[in-house]
Design a protein around this motif. Structure first.
Motif, PDB file in Angstrom:
ATOM      1  N   UNK A 112      -6.015 -12.320 -36.257  1.00  0.00           N
ATOM      2  CA  UNK A 112      -5.773 -13.725 -35.970  1.00  0.00           C
ATOM      3  C   UNK A 112      -5.772 -14.622 -37.188  1.00  0.00           C
ATOM      4  N   UNK A 113      -5.692 -14.031 -38.384  1.00  0.00           N
ATOM      5  CA  UNK A 113      -5.776 -14.828 -39.608  1.00  0.00           C
ATOM      6  C   UNK A 113      -4.542 -14.630 -40.484  1.00  0.00           C
ATOM      7  N   UNK A 114      -4.334 -15.595 -41.363  1.00  0.00           N
ATOM      8  CA  UNK A 114      -3.225 -15.551 -42.309  1.00  0.00           C
ATOM      9  C   UNK A 114      -3.756 -15.902 -43.692  1.00  0.00           C
ATOM     10  N   UNK A 115      -2.941 -15.637 -44.685  1.00  0.00           N
ATOM     11  CA  UNK A 115      -3.326 -15.947 -46.063  1.00  0.00           C
ATOM     12  C   UNK A 115      -2.674 -17.251 -46.504  1.00  0.00           C
ATOM     13  N   UNK A 116      -3.476 -18.106 -47.121  1.00  0.00           N
ATOM     14  CA  UNK A 116      -2.979 -19.333 -47.733  1.00  0.00           C
ATOM     15  C   UNK A 116      -3.306 -19.293 -49.219  1.00  0.00           C
ATOM     16  N   UNK A 117      -2.374 -19.755 -50.028  1.00  0.00           N
ATOM     17  CA  UNK A 117      -2.614 -19.843 -51.463  1.00  0.00           C
ATOM     18  C   UNK A 117      -3.043 -21.246 -51.840  1.00  0.00           C
ATOM     19  N   UNK A 204      -6.638 -17.108 -53.174  1.00  0.00           N
ATOM     20  CA  UNK A 204      -6.067 -16.692 -51.900  1.00  0.00           C
ATOM     21  C   UNK A 204      -7.142 -16.908 -50.847  1.00  0.00           C
ATOM     22  N   UNK A 205      -6.767 -17.519 -49.733  1.00  0.00           N
ATOM     23  CA  UNK A 205      -7.735 -17.907 -48.710  1.00  0.00           C
ATOM     24  C   UNK A 205      -7.331 -17.295 -47.372  1.00  0.00           C
ATOM     25  N   UNK A 206      -8.273 -16.657 -46.714  1.00  0.00           N
ATOM     26  CA  UNK A 206      -8.028 -16.070 -45.399  1.00  0.00           C
ATOM     27  C   UNK A 206      -8.507 -17.056 -44.343  1.00  0.00           C
ATOM     28  N   UNK A 212      -4.750 -23.939 -39.385  1.00  0.00           N
ATOM     29  CA  UNK A 212      -4.058 -24.362 -40.603  1.00  0.00           C
ATOM     30  C   UNK A 212      -4.232 -25.853 -40.863  1.00  0.00           C
ATOM     31  N   UNK A 213      -4.232 -26.663 -39.811  1.00  0.00           N
ATOM     32  CA  UNK A 213      -4.463 -28.100 -40.001  1.00  0.00           C
ATOM     33  C   UNK A 213      -5.873 -28.348 -40.534  1.00  0.00           C
ATOM     34  N   UNK A 214      -6.832 -27.597 -40.011  1.00  0.00           N
ATOM     35  CA  UNK A 214      -8.210 -27.743 -40.479  1.00  0.00           C
ATOM     36  C   UNK A 214      -8.329 -27.312 -41.936  1.00  0.00           C
ATOM     37  N   UNK A 215      -7.583 -26.280 -42.327  1.00  0.00           N
ATOM     38  CA  UNK A 215      -7.612 -25.833 -43.720  1.00  0.00           C
ATOM     39  C   UNK A 215      -7.049 -26.917 -44.638  1.00  0.00           C
ATOM     40  N   UNK A 233      -2.427 -27.785 -54.934  1.00  0.00           N
ATOM     41  CA  UNK A 233      -1.229 -27.306 -54.255  1.00  0.00           C
ATOM     42  C   UNK A 233      -1.599 -26.106 -53.389  1.00  0.00           C
ATOM     43  N   UNK A 234      -1.190 -26.129 -52.129  1.00  0.00           N
ATOM     44  CA  UNK A 234      -1.410 -24.948 -51.300  1.00  0.00           C
ATOM     45  C   UNK A 234      -0.095 -24.517 -50.672  1.00  0.00           C
ATOM     46  N   UNK A 235      -0.007 -23.231 -50.357  1.00  0.00           N
ATOM     47  CA  UNK A 235       1.224 -22.680 -49.809  1.00  0.00           C
ATOM     48  C   UNK A 235       0.891 -21.609 -48.785  1.00  0.00           C
ATOM     49  N   UNK A 236       1.862 -21.270 -47.962  1.00  0.00           N
ATOM     50  CA  UNK A 236       1.680 -20.292 -46.902  1.00  0.00           C
ATOM     51  C   UNK A 236       2.152 -20.886 -45.581  1.00  0.00           C
ATOM     52  N   UNK A 237       1.866 -20.232 -44.470  1.00  0.00           N
ATOM     53  CA  UNK A 237       1.037 -19.022 -44.365  1.00  0.00           C
ATOM     54  C   UNK A 237       1.803 -17.752 -44.723  1.00  0.00           C
ATOM     55  N   UNK A 238       1.049 -16.785 -45.246  1.00  0.00           N
ATOM     56  CA  UNK A 238       1.587 -15.493 -45.616  1.00  0.00           C
ATOM     57  C   UNK A 238       0.833 -14.391 -44.875  1.00  0.00           C
ATOM     58  N   UNK A 239       1.434 -13.217 -44.855  1.00  0.00           N
ATOM     59  CA  UNK A 239       0.688 -12.044 -44.396  1.00  0.00           C
ATOM     60  C   UNK A 239      -0.484 -11.827 -45.356  1.00  0.00           C
ATOM     61  N   UNK A 240      -1.609 -11.316 -44.873  1.00  0.00           N
ATOM     62  CA  UNK A 240      -2.834 -11.263 -45.693  1.00  0.00           C
ATOM     63  C   UNK A 240      -2.851 -10.134 -46.722  1.00  0.00           C
TER      64      UNK A 240
END
Length: 255
Positions: A112-117, A204-206, A212-215, A233-240
């Motif tokens: 249930x999680x994704x990776x954000x940079x 990299x943040x899981x 995502x809004x909370x992040x 600067x943040x980007x994503x979501x990406x596969x973890x």
């Protein structure tokens, strides 16, 4: 050993269960069909390719990412790095059987999680001048050289090393400040190497897919402690990718 010219089974991801996750509607690398290999309660999403070694061309990278994005819309995935080609479907199935427990553990960790940079940079035209203004010891060292014509190489090296040490110390302090805000909300972090002198941190943040809004608000909260000399600067979501380890070395068609 197989020739790089020979084809193989290209691995996109590993996931739980045997039910479809939209992969049959996709075209993969080289326009080939995307399908699933199942062993026990773990499946690999794969496709056939004509070569054991694929160049990281834009069209191939985009096809790889498109498959991962579609899978992520349906389920949790362990993403494969680009270019992993096995000898055959059977070799993939064998490794799935051997690594059932490992894959289950990793899937549970990223469920249930994704990776954000997240990257933070100093935003200033001249970083050395910024450090001179904010660190008196560097300013004093610079001032001792003003107007002189006898400045030696060793003195220049000493000032340069002082600048580098102050920059590294500030990087660590700033990174810990940001990390503390993120960890307080149980965000799992991976530290990536910084690139260039102006980059402060590269994380990299899981995070939960539904959070995502909370992040984003959490990043804004972390940024409040910094002035206009910093950009976030943040980007994503990406596969973890950063939080999983998907390797099938014994099946590699490149061996």
């Amino acid at each position: 050993m197989m020739s790089a010219q020979a084809g193989g089974t290209y691995l996109y991801a590993v996931l739980a269960g045997s039910e479809g996750a939209g992969e049959t509607e996709l075209s993969g690398i080289e326009g080939g069909a995307v399908y699933r290999i199942t062993a026990g309660d773990i499946s690999a999403v794969v496709g056939r390719v004509s070569r054991a070694r694929l160049r990281p061309e834009r069209k191939h990278l985009l096809a790889h990412q498109a498959v991962l994005r579609r899978l992520m819309e349906h389920t949790t995935v362990l993403p494969a790095a680009f270019g992993l080609v096995a000898r055959s479907d059977e070799s993939v199935r064998g490794r799935l059987l051997e690594s059932q427990e490992l894959f289950r553990e990793q899937l549970a960790h990223v469920a249930g999680k994704v990776e954000m940079g997240l990257k933070v940079r100093w935003s200033t035209p001249n970083l050395f001048d910024y450090f001179v203004a904010s660190h008196p010891e560097l300013g004093a060292a610079r001032d001792r050289m003003k107007g002189r014509h006898d400045i030696g190489r060793e003195e220049l090296i000493t000032v340069g090393k002082l600048f580098e040490s102050l920059r590294e110390a500030d990087r660590q302090a700033h990174a810990e400040r940001v990390a503390a805000v993120l960890r307080a909300r149980d965000v799992d972090l991976k530290w990536n190497p910084v690139k260039g002198e102006a980059e402060v941190m590269n994380l990299s943040c899981l995070v939960p897919r539904e959070g995502l809004d909370a992040f984003e608000k959490l990043v804004e909260a972390a940024a409040e402690g910094f002035d206009d000399h910093f950009t976030f600067e943040f980007n994503g979501p990406w596969a973890p990718h950063s939080f999983t380890e998907l390797k099938l070395p014994a099946t590699s068609a490149q061996e």
